[in-house]
Design a protein around this motif. Structure first.
Motif, PDB file in Angstrom:
ATOM      1  N   GLN A  91       3.273   4.473  -9.412  1.00 21.50           N
ATOM      2  CA  GLN A  91       2.250   3.452  -9.129  1.00 21.50           C
ATOM      3  C   GLN A  91       0.887   4.081  -8.866  1.00 21.50           C
ATOM      4  O   GLN A  91      -0.141   3.530  -9.271  1.00 21.50           O
ATOM      5  CB  GLN A  91       2.678   2.609  -7.926  1.00 21.50           C
ATOM      6  N   ARG A  92       0.875   5.251  -8.206  1.00 19.64           N
ATOM      7  CA  ARG A  92      -0.413   5.911  -7.938  1.00 19.64           C
ATOM      8  C   ARG A  92      -1.140   6.224  -9.231  1.00 19.64           C
ATOM      9  O   ARG A  92      -2.359   6.149  -9.305  1.00 19.64           O
ATOM     10  CB  ARG A  92      -0.194   7.192  -7.123  1.00 19.64           C
ATOM     11  N   ARG A 104      -1.001  -0.971 -10.145  1.00 19.39           N
ATOM     12  CA  ARG A 104      -1.936  -1.123  -9.029  1.00 19.39           C
ATOM     13  C   ARG A 104      -2.685  -2.452  -9.098  1.00 19.39           C
ATOM     14  O   ARG A 104      -2.903  -3.117  -8.092  1.00 19.39           O
ATOM     15  CB  ARG A 104      -2.911   0.050  -8.988  1.00 19.39           C
ATOM     16  N   SER A 115       0.817  -1.219   0.000  1.00 15.93           N
ATOM     17  CA  SER A 115       0.000   0.000   0.000  1.00 15.93           C
ATOM     18  C   SER A 115       0.852   1.272   0.000  1.00 15.93           C
ATOM     19  O   SER A 115       0.327   2.369  -0.051  1.00 15.93           O
ATOM     20  CB  SER A 115      -0.971  -0.004   1.179  1.00 15.93           C
ATOM     21  N   GLN A 116       2.182   1.098   0.070  1.00  8.25           N
ATOM     22  CA  GLN A 116       3.040   2.293  -0.039  1.00  8.25           C
ATOM     23  C   GLN A 116       3.365   2.530  -1.511  1.00  8.25           C
ATOM     24  O   GLN A 116       4.363   2.056  -2.034  1.00  8.25           O
ATOM     25  CB  GLN A 116       4.329   2.087   0.764  1.00  8.25           C
ATOM     26  N   LEU A 117       2.481   3.260  -2.182  1.00  8.36           N
ATOM     27  CA  LEU A 117       2.615   3.409  -3.629  1.00  8.36           C
ATOM     28  C   LEU A 117       3.587   4.522  -3.989  1.00  8.36           C
ATOM     29  O   LEU A 117       3.606   5.569  -3.362  1.00  8.36           O
ATOM     30  CB  LEU A 117       1.247   3.726  -4.252  1.00  8.36           C
ATOM     31  N   SER A 118       4.375   4.270  -5.043  1.00 10.87           N
ATOM     32  CA  SER A 118       5.248   5.318  -5.565  1.00 10.87           C
ATOM     33  C   SER A 118       4.397   6.266  -6.407  1.00 10.87           C
ATOM     34  O   SER A 118       3.241   5.975  -6.713  1.00 10.87           O
ATOM     35  CB  SER A 118       6.353   4.701  -6.415  1.00 10.87           C
ATOM     36  N   THR A 119       4.979   7.396  -6.795  1.00 17.44           N
ATOM     37  CA  THR A 119       4.249   8.353  -7.629  1.00 17.44           C
ATOM     38  C   THR A 119       3.776   7.678  -8.918  1.00 17.44           C
ATOM     39  O   THR A 119       2.621   7.826  -9.333  1.00 17.44           O
ATOM     40  CB  THR A 119       5.162   9.548  -7.975  1.00 17.44           C
TER      41      THR A 119
END
Lengths: 206, 178
Positions: free
Chosen positions: A37-38, A44, A31-35
């Motif tokens: 990945q967001r 995702r 759940s710690q998404l990179s920029t």
């Protein structure tokens, strides 16, 4: 999963290596998404799928597994048996290796010490039987049971107890014993790194 | 108990012959060693045997341990060797499903398992050794990629690749259990 492996490495259409997403999920950081990945539906979707699929393994890894109750005891019983017998000095050379048991070194040390005039020598911490018994009990869990000789990796340590003839200078006698023992162990075994600890605990009159 | 004594100190004491120091080392590392053996071998009796023999091997080899790596990675190299030996011996009597299959995995075999958890354990057990060993050290031994690489005398990059392939296989199995 939509993957292509043109360069031998699995990649998503966005170019992200699937291995990285696996590592992220395996570390519990899904759940710690990179920029990137967001904003990336491919990343995702894969992260969500992996997080679900990886769940059972995380549970298995988190499950408490402890060694069986008697294991420590059975290991130490066997180690104690081995320790009585199997401490050797190892002399490597070009053709193979020579191993010398600790008790052999002990015999050499005692003989060499007894050859020094004005000395009665015993292997161990005392020439007195009752005292030696106490010392032995105190060090019962030491590997070199009763031998008072330690060998490890070519290093030798010998504990010698001496009774010295009355009237002799004890430091000088002790030094002669150390020299004699070291010289004799070197000459007969080839071991170089030798420590001789001397305890003078008695005098005798001739 | 004696948490403040570090491994290096205890190893030195054990090397000069103090059994108490070695006993502390065994007590400190036994759970981790057993857990690794259990996941490598998939059977609790085999794991106990292998873990015990590994500690005995470690005692025997202790005079030759020079502290080039940490004690715990050195110990686990011994554990891995023991487990692989145990497995080979076992294979001589009863073949293990994973060993003769280069691809490692037969999903249809694994699906026969009754639950997700036992399917997963079975899937780990049939991974080829070059994937199973690094996966188990990392996931169940709690070692880092770098430590796992040290234990296996491989590069961290190679270890990461092998663990990735193992994870991919396991995820394929888990897909059948959704």
């Amino acid at each position: 999963m939509e993957v292509s492996s043109a360069d031998g490495e699995d990649r998503l259409p966005c170019g992200t290596a699937v291995a990285e997403l696996f590592e992220q999920v395996a570390a519990g950081r899904q759940s710690q998404l990179s920029t990137h990945q967001r904003g990336c539906p491919h990343c995702r979707a894969v992260l969500m799928e992996l997080a679900e699929l990886w769940g059972p393994l995380r549970e298995l890894a988190a499950a408490s597994v402890t060694a069986p109750a008697g294991m420590l005891t059975s290991i130490m019983i066997r180690v104690r048996e081995l320790a009585r017998e199997v401490w050797y000095a190892v002399l490597p050379d070009g053709r193979g290796r020579t191993t010398i048991a600790a008790r052999v070194v002990g015999v050499i040390a005692r003989e060499a010490a007894s050859g020094v005039p004005g000395v009665k020598a015993a292997l161990g911490r005392s020439t007195d039987a009752a005292q030696e018994q106490t010392a032995r009990q105190a060090t019962e869990r030491h590997a070199y049971l009763g031998t008072a000789v330690g060998v490890a990796r070519g290093r030798v340590a010998v504990d010698l107890a001496l009774a010295v003839a009355y009237g002799l200078a004890i430091p000088a006698v002790s030094a002669r014993v150390q020299r004699a023992v070291i010289r004799q162990i070197r000459a007969t075994t080839g071991l170089e790194d030798i420590e001789v600890n001397v305890t003078v605990d008695n005098v005798f009159t001739t | 108990m004696n948490e403040d004594l570090d491994d290096a100190y205890l190893v030195e004491r054990a090397q000069s012959g103090y059994l108490d120091a070695f006993e502390l080392l065994v007590a400190r590392h036994r759970d981790r060693v057993y857990r690794v053996a259990l996941r490598l071998l998939g059977d609790s009796h085999d794991a106990e045997d292998a873990a015990q023999e590994a500690f005995i091997d470690a005692w025997r080899a202790l005079p030759r341990f020079r502290g080039d790596s940490s004690f715990v990675t050195w110990l686990h190299r011994i554990v891995v060797n023991r487990c692989m030996q145990q497995r080979r011996r076992r294979r001589d009597t009863a073949p293990l499903p994973g060993d003769e299959m280069p691809g490692g995995l037969r999903p249809e075999r694994v699906v026969e398992e009754r639950s997700k958890a036992s399917a997963l354990r079975a899937a780990i057990a049939v991974l080829p050794p070059e994937q199973r060993v690094p996966l188990v050290l990392f996931e169940f031994g709690g070692f880092t990629y770098k430590e796992t690489a040290t234990i296996l005398s491989a590069s961290p990059a190679a270890v990461r690749g092998r663990i990735y392939r193992a994870r991919k296989e396991l995820v394929e199995v888990m897909k059948q259990w959704r």
